[in-house]
Design an enzyme around this catalytic site. Structure first.
Site, PDB file in Angstrom:
ATOM      1  N   GLU A  19      40.482  34.387  43.340  1.00  0.00           N
ATOM      2  CA  GLU A  19      41.017  34.842  42.053  1.00  0.00           C
ATOM      3  C   GLU A  19      40.072  35.834  41.399  1.00  0.00           C
ATOM      4  O   GLU A  19      38.880  35.860  41.670  1.00  0.00           O
ATOM      5  CB  GLU A  19      41.266  33.664  41.115  1.00  0.00           C
ATOM      6  N   GLU A  40      36.293  34.448  43.502  1.00  0.00           N
ATOM      7  CA  GLU A  40      36.744  35.486  44.447  1.00  0.00           C
ATOM      8  C   GLU A  40      37.026  34.942  45.848  1.00  0.00           C
ATOM      9  O   GLU A  40      37.320  35.706  46.758  1.00  0.00           O
ATOM     10  CB  GLU A  40      35.692  36.599  44.611  1.00  0.00           C
TER      11      GLU A  40
END
Length: 348
Positions: free
Chosen positions: A170, A314
């Site tokens: 994300e 991430e």
């Protein structure tokens, strides 16, 4: 939902007992190999072919000053991903994992790179970020459903490509605020125990962030939030909704999921509260330094593979854990048994 294969589990356990080592001497690596056997339906699972999907979106609650970075960073980081300069870009390249970036609601404009060798960009924004969850519902029902379905489509794309492990990541400034609110709502935890420092805010900003989450929870309860979907709509994020759909679709397709950190675990909690069977397909890569992550993992009954003090997101923690998981499966697959090696087995 595809069921775990008990015969494959049993056969993998039997194989572990026959490999040329004391039983249990490889610790969690043995458990991981057996876990994948049950989900692949094969006592000796094949090498993992993983895909990473990083979902990006903005959050209206960023206006409350809950992040150390401005909202524009979400779009700037999407560009960084595509130029190969982000941590997950480096780790995906190092470990030869396919990387996709899915824009489900980035507010600021950014250029679309042409022919990037560092990953694929899918621009399908539901809207220009969520509303401010402190004062109103983050998303409409239609927006939440559309974001969820984007996640479903991403998982199905991975299945069509023959991937046998899916990893969600994300990017979204202020998304630790949204994730903290969801974890509080779905575990009955106090904001003081869950809300962390996110991108590195100071003590005064941390106290303010706790109050923002308290206000959001109070507002959402007054609005009638009860179910996981209610809470997702009220205090979630577009990328969190996409991740929840991604995990649910992966489980329904019988593809194991490797979770990343705090935000992805909040999304997994939504998916599991909505459909408990999803939990059987989740593996935790690491324990984040972000306050509240261990509480969320405990709620999902998950034990992380790594604990390195990470809090980047991430999908970076999942990418770091993958080589260890690959090693667990390779050992299970390629070690000789006592009979094959002509080694005397120990007494049981």
């Amino acid at each position: 939902m595809k069921a775990i294969n008990p015969q494959a589990l049993h056969a993998a356990q039997e194989r572990q007992s026959q490999l040329t080592k004391p039983m249990g001497s490889l610790g969690r690596l043995e458990d991981i190999a057996i876990w994948f056997a049950g989900r692949s339906g094969n006592a000796i699972p094949k090498r993992l072919q993983a895909a990473i999907c990083v979902f990006a979106a903005d959050h209206g609650v960023a206006a409350e000053g809950v992040s150390a970075f401005p909202a524009e960073v979400t779009a700037q980081m999407v560009t960084n991903f595509m130029h190969g300069g982000a941590a997950i870009s480096v780790l995906a390249r190092e470990n030869q994992i396919s990387l996709s970036i899915v824009d489900v609601g980035v507010k600021s404009d950014y250029p679309t790179p042409s022919n990037s060798v560092h990953g694929k960009l899918f621009r399908s924004p539901v809207c220009a970020g969520t509303a401010n969850l402190r004062v109103t519902a983050a998303m409409s029902e239609a927006q939440m459903h559309k974001a969820w379905q984007i996640g479903v489509g991403s998982a199905m794309h991975g299945a069509e490509l023959g991937k046998n492990l899916l990893i969600g990541g994300e990017m979204g400034i202020a998304n630790t605020t949204s994730a903290a609110a969801l974890i509080c709502a779905l575990t009955d935890a106090a904001p003081e125990d869950i809300v962390g420092l996110g991108t590195g805010i100071q003590a005064t900003a941390h106290a303010h962030k706790i109050q923002v989450v308290k206000d959001a929870l109070q507002r959402a309860r007054a609005a009638g939030a009860v179910s996981a979907h209610d809470w997702l709509r009220e205090v979630g994020g577009l990328e969190i909704a996409a991740l929840a759909g991604f995990y649910t679709a992966a489980a329904e397709a019988g593809i194991p999921v490797l979770l990343d950190g705090f935000i992805t675990t909040a999304a997994a909690l939504v998916a599991v509260r909505a459909n408990p069977a999803v939990g059987d397909w989740l593996l935790a890569s690491h324990a984040s330094q972000e306050q509240g992550h261990r509480r969320a993992l405990a709620a999902l009954d998950l034990t992380p593979v790594l604990d390195l003090g990470l809090r980047l997101g991430e999908a970076s923690g999942a990418a770091l854990a993958l080589p260890i998981i690959q090693s667990a499966l390779t050992l299970h697959r390629e070690m000789a048994t006592f009979t094959e090696a002509g080694v005397a087995a120990g007494a049981m």
